[in-house]
Design an enzyme around this catalytic site. Structure first.
Site, mmCIF file in Angstrom:
data_model
loop_
_atom_site.group_PDB
_atom_site.id
_atom_site.type_symbol
_atom_site.label_atom_id
_atom_site.label_comp_id
_atom_site.label_asym_id
_atom_site.label_seq_id
_atom_site.Cartn_x
_atom_site.Cartn_y
_atom_site.Cartn_z
ATOM 1 C CG PHE A 421 -1.503 -1.357 1.505
ATOM 2 C CD1 PHE A 421 -2.439 -1.946 0.665
ATOM 3 C CD2 PHE A 421 -1.041 -2.100 2.577
ATOM 4 C CE1 PHE A 421 -2.918 -3.216 0.912
ATOM 5 C CE2 PHE A 421 -1.508 -3.370 2.841
ATOM 6 C CZ PHE A 421 -2.454 -3.938 1.999
ATOM 7 C CB CYS A 422 2.251 3.529 -1.550
ATOM 8 S SG CYS A 422 1.966 3.153 -3.282
ATOM 9 C CG ASN A 423 3.063 2.966 5.181
ATOM 10 O OD1 ASN A 423 4.194 2.867 5.653
ATOM 11 N ND2 ASN A 423 2.087 3.595 5.809
#
Length: 740
Positions: A421-423
């Site tokens: 999740f782009c984290n």
């Protein structure tokens, strides 16, 4: 532990849900709201609101009526239509500030292309000071649980000599100053520093205290308490504001980037930076675009920016029609829900219920069904958003790859999000992935956003579901029934002790009994996962037999060709091989009017189209009920040498194709009831197999298949699958073809 039937069925009624959380809906029937405003999601369980929420139909209708009635001109002109645009846009700015409980005297709204563009604007224009000699420079500090777009600011600060300081969530308060006076002792320092943190983690939904804003600004919290200077706070609110109220009068962050599609679902490609006016005066930018100049010279390096903060930073013509649509977004959101507090309570209740149920599910042997990644037990909406992040576990405690879960969910029309999740920071922390493992996974071929979910048995990401104001209790039920049917070793058990701890209710009800006995639920969409004739003992025996049979010959009993991707199969007894596998296997595919590949996931009637290949006459013949057969040449002839070239995508790969002409397009469009065309892979185009190839070996070339030239299935797997299929959800595997 209690048995499945009474305990779970009692907990899966709406009455029991209300006992867990009384704040559901917005004073009207939630199902009526869905039917009126979101009819397009009928039979869809949409659980990716953290990715983007959904727009209501009345919002688009109002916007259409607005731009149909009014003429909106370029706001840089001064004619009546341009003034109307300018005035309407300014009204929207005020509406945005009002929504976040602040005023134009305190904040300015700078429209950007996205939340990421707003972050980049801060990165490029913040007055960074480089360290030199004895003078300390600026610090760029960020919470490790931050979106990639925040961490990416260091790409700007690094070359400027600015120190980067990653801060773990535990450090902010643990290393806080106990002595306020000591922080400010000595001479004043004006070096500017920036601390960035999310109001809500886009990974886990954890809400970080908004009090951090004043705490860092006043240098009471770490890292500000250990470094003299002027501290500014960037509050990434993109994930937070979709379902939660934000009060900037109470928590005056200096920079607040947001995305409007996460709030309203429409428009996309529009974000904003809410910036405190006293902080905006410090920002400096190098590039200047149309509309930002008070004056400049072409032949000299002379440029004077406009004095207005907004005019200085909005380069070129803003997306004014999209901005005007926000008026209708706010109007409809308020009309349907009342306010953001109502949305927060409604969505948190659904997430809390899903958390309680999923965390209490156990396999037959008592092993948990899921590992949930969170820092609380969903007790307080002030601490947790409407996001649930987890990985599923099999009965042996091994992680089920998120890609496998996602593919199964797609078959049930359940829309969720998987990966990191782009984290990366949160993903590493929750999944215990070391820096060395990240590098090792990259060497193994795993990159952000792919479907490599396990490396050496360890997960590279997870599954995330998230709720919006249009989400329903039925969405929770559909999700839980999907998990139970597809991933639980029966009979299902419940952790009663944990249920009591979480203050759940356990009323007797028959609502969910249908899942355990294999009956269909919600219009017959669900597979029967408990009536399987293969027991645990027989499964073990089959595994042992497989091990004993290793090394022995196997018999190929059937050969099926799928000439047209996602259409019905064509069975043969023998067949020639080509460079891409079985000759003519998935050489053709059906695309929509925009060239996007149609599969059975989007168009189920494709399975009713039966292709037949005659090698002797070099012809492809299509049959479908109610249609006259149509014949096409297998190869290019003088008649079709001028076929139009086109491009499409298969599994993310660009493919070159040839359009097969109007005649077959009309035939397909008539049968499917929508505009579509037939294309075939161009003979001069090659697409290579990505995975599973030995180094130094030339990769196999692919036709329009998803991943490999061949798909081998043993009869035991087919028998097991058929035993799991309910009478109302019949998939005739070899007649309809694979769901590509």
């Amino acid at each position: 532990m209690e048995s499945y039937s009474r305990e779970l069925s009692g907990l899966c009624t709406f009455e029991s849900f209300e006992g867990i959380w009384p704040h559901y809906g917005f004073g009207t029937d939630q199902r009526e709201l869905i039917q009126r405003e979101f009819s397009r999601i009928k039979d869809i369980t949409y659980l990716d609101h953290a990715g983007t929420t959904l727009f209501p139909e009345s919002q688009i209708k109002r916007f259409y009526e607005d731009i149909s009635r009014n003429v909106y001109g370029n706001p840089h002109s001064h004619n009546p239509s341009s003034r109307l645009t300018h005035d309407t846009v300014e009204s929207v700015r005020y509406r945005i500030l009002e929504h976040f409980n602040t005023t134009p005297e305190e904040y300015s709204v700078i429209f950007t292309a996205s939340c990421t563009a707003a972050l980049k604007l801060v990165a490029d224009s913040f007055p960074w000071v480089s360290a030199s000699g004895e003078r300390s420079g600026s610090q760029f500090c960020y919470l490790t649980d931050n979106h990639t777009s925040v961490v990416g600011i260091r790409g700007v600060t690094g070359p400027k000599g600015v120190q980067t300081v990653p801060v773990s969530p535990q450090e902010v308060e643990a290393r806080a100053s106990k002595n306020h006076a000591a922080v400010h002792s000595g001479h004043e320092c004006s070096v500017p520093h920036l601390f960035c943190y999310p109001a809500q983690s886009n990974f886990s939904g954890r809400k970080y205290p908004l009090s951090y804003v004043r705490g860092v600004q006043s240098q009471l919290l770490y890292p500000a308490c250990e470094h003299r200077g002027q501290w500014f706070v960037l509050l990434d609110a993109a994930s937070f504001v979709g379902c939660s109220p934000l009060d900037l009068k109470q928590h005056p962050a200096d920079f607040v980037p947001i995305s409007f599609y996460k709030m309203f679902g429409f428009p996309t490609g529009l974000g904003a930076l809410l910036v405190r006016n006293n902080a905006a005066e410090l920002l400096r930018k190098s590039y200047f675009g149309g509309g930002t100049a008070a004056a400049y010279l072409v032949e000299e390096d002379y440029f004077v920016p406009k004095s207005n903060v907004v005019s200085r930073f909005e380069d070129g013509t803003i997306s004014f029609l999209d901005i005007i649509s926000l008026h209708h977004g706010f109007d409809v959101l308020h009309k349907l829900t009342g306010n953001m507090v109502n949305i927060q309570l409604h969505t948190f209740g659904l997430a809390r219920y899903s958390y309680i149920m999923l965390s209490c599910l156990r396999h037959n042997n008592g092993q948990p069904v899921a590992q949930i990644y969170c820092d609380n037990e969903f007790k307080d909406a002030a601490e947790q958003g409407a996001v649930l992040n987890f990985n599923l576990l099999d009965c042996h405690g091994q992680v089920v790859g998120y890609s496998q879960v996602d593919k199964m969910a797609c078959l049930f029309n359940i829309h969720m999000r998987t990966g990191c999740f782009c984290n990366t920071g949160a993903c590493q922390a929750y999944l215990s992935i070391s820096n060395q493992e990240v590098r090792k996974n990259l060497q193994a071929g795993h990159v952000c956003g792919d479907n490599i979910d396990l490396v050496e048995g360890r997960p590279t990401g997870s599954v995330r579901i998230s709720f919006g104001y249009m989400s329903t209790f039925e969405d929770c039920q559909s999700f839980l029934k999907f998990i139970i049917n597809c991933f639980v070793d029966k009979p299902l058990r419940l952790d009663k002790e944990r249920l009591v701890k979480l203050r759940s209710v356990a009323e007797a009800s028959d609502e969910l009994t249908s899942v355990s006995n294999g009956r269909t639920v919600s219009e017959g969409k669900y597979l029967n996962a408990s009536d399987a004739s293969v027991s645990q003992a027989s499964t073990t025996e089959a595994v042992l037999k497989t091990k004993r049979n290793r090394g022995k010959d196997h018999t190929l009993t059937n050969i099926f060709i799928y000439p047209i991707k996602s259409c019905a199969a064509f069975e043969v007894t023998e067949w020639p091989l080509g460079p891409q596998g079985l000759l003519y296997d998935r050489t053709w595919m059906v695309v929509n009017e925009n060239g996007v590949c149609l599969s059975q996931k989007r168009e189920t009637k494709l399975c009713l189209i039966h292709p037949h290949i005659c090698l002797a006459s070099s012809a492809l013949r299509l049959h479908a009920s109610g249609m006259d057969p149509i014949t096409l040449p297998l190869e290019a002839t003088e008649e079709n040498l001028n076929l139009r070239k086109c491009q499409s995508k298969v599994c993310g790969d660009r493919v070159q194709a040839l359009d097969c002409g109007e005649r077959v397009s009309v035939w397909l469009s008539t049968f499917l009831g929508k505009p579509c065309r037939l294309v075939r892979q161009s003979s001069d185009f090659s697409r290579d197999l990505k995975m599973g190839q030995d180094k130094g070996v030339c990769p196999a070339t692919l036709s329009l298949v998803n991943e490999a030239q061949f798909l081998l299935i043993n009869r035991a797997s087919v028998a097991l699958l058929l035993d799991h299929i309910s009478n109302n959800f019949v998939i005739l595997l070899f007649q309809t073809g694979p769901l590509e």
